[in-house]
Design a protein around this motif. Sequence first.
Motif, PDB file in Angstrom:
ATOM      1  N   ILE A 186      42.235  58.450  39.806  1.00  0.00           N
ATOM      2  CA  ILE A 186      43.061  57.504  39.046  1.00  0.00           C
ATOM      3  C   ILE A 186      42.614  57.475  37.584  1.00  0.00           C
ATOM      4  N   ASP A 187      41.303  57.465  37.355  1.00  0.00           N
ATOM      5  CA  ASP A 187      40.787  57.422  35.984  1.00  0.00           C
ATOM      6  C   ASP A 187      41.127  58.688  35.198  1.00  0.00           C
ATOM      7  N   ASN A 188      41.326  59.798  35.882  1.00  0.00           N
ATOM      8  CA  ASN A 188      41.597  61.068  35.207  1.00  0.00           C
ATOM      9  C   ASN A 188      43.081  61.412  35.100  1.00  0.00           C
ATOM     10  N   CYS A 233      44.204  40.077  43.849  1.00  0.00           N
ATOM     11  CA  CYS A 233      44.110  41.429  43.284  1.00  0.00           C
ATOM     12  C   CYS A 233      42.658  41.816  43.030  1.00  0.00           C
ATOM     13  N   LYS A 234      41.836  40.829  42.709  1.00  0.00           N
ATOM     14  CA  LYS A 234      40.431  41.114  42.420  1.00  0.00           C
ATOM     15  C   LYS A 234      39.697  41.612  43.666  1.00  0.00           C
ATOM     16  N   PHE A 288      47.157  50.032  31.507  1.00  0.00           N
ATOM     17  CA  PHE A 288      46.836  49.888  30.091  1.00  0.00           C
ATOM     18  C   PHE A 288      47.000  51.214  29.356  1.00  0.00           C
ATOM     19  N   ARG A 289      46.526  52.304  29.956  1.00  0.00           N
ATOM     20  CA  ARG A 289      46.673  53.619  29.329  1.00  0.00           C
ATOM     21  C   ARG A 289      48.133  54.009  29.197  1.00  0.00           C
ATOM     22  N   TYR A 349      41.109  47.845  41.843  1.00  0.00           N
ATOM     23  CA  TYR A 349      41.766  46.981  40.861  1.00  0.00           C
ATOM     24  C   TYR A 349      41.509  47.448  39.427  1.00  0.00           C
ATOM     25  N   GLU A 350      40.264  47.691  39.082  1.00  0.00           N
ATOM     26  CA  GLU A 350      39.919  48.084  37.714  1.00  0.00           C
ATOM     27  C   GLU A 350      40.606  49.390  37.326  1.00  0.00           C
ATOM     28  N   GLN A 351      40.672  50.346  38.234  1.00  0.00           N
ATOM     29  CA  GLN A 351      41.299  51.628  37.933  1.00  0.00           C
ATOM     30  C   GLN A 351      42.803  51.480  37.757  1.00  0.00           C
ATOM     31  N   VAL A 352      43.439  50.667  38.598  1.00  0.00           N
ATOM     32  CA  VAL A 352      44.885  50.482  38.524  1.00  0.00           C
ATOM     33  C   VAL A 352      45.266  49.755  37.236  1.00  0.00           C
TER      34      VAL A 352
END
Length: 99
Positions: free
Chosen positions: A25-27, A67-68, A81-82, A73-76
């Motif tokens: 997801i991050d990539n 959601c937390k 945001f990206r 969650y952080e990746q999504v």
Amino acid sequence: MQASHPSYPPSQPAIDLLLPLRRWIDNIELNNPQLAHRICHLIPAQCPFERDVQLFGRTLFHIPPMCKLNPLYEQVVGLRFRAMCYLADVCGEDVSRYC
């Protein structure tokens, strides 16, 4: 005189079974405006499950944002945001409708 401490086995680092999915997801690279719009549309700006339960105008209790509890969650949220940054910075679009 030193107090004797029980001998504990060295702590093992926790195994993150979701690490490959987190990295994937991050990539994700955004270079398609349609995909970026779809991501911004599908991922909500704020958690839809957070609620204050009220009765007669008084708050009885608060339900925290579920959601937390999502391990990704952080990746999504970062992906959303990206996508918004791609639309605003690269495509020059107004992203206020996604805020």
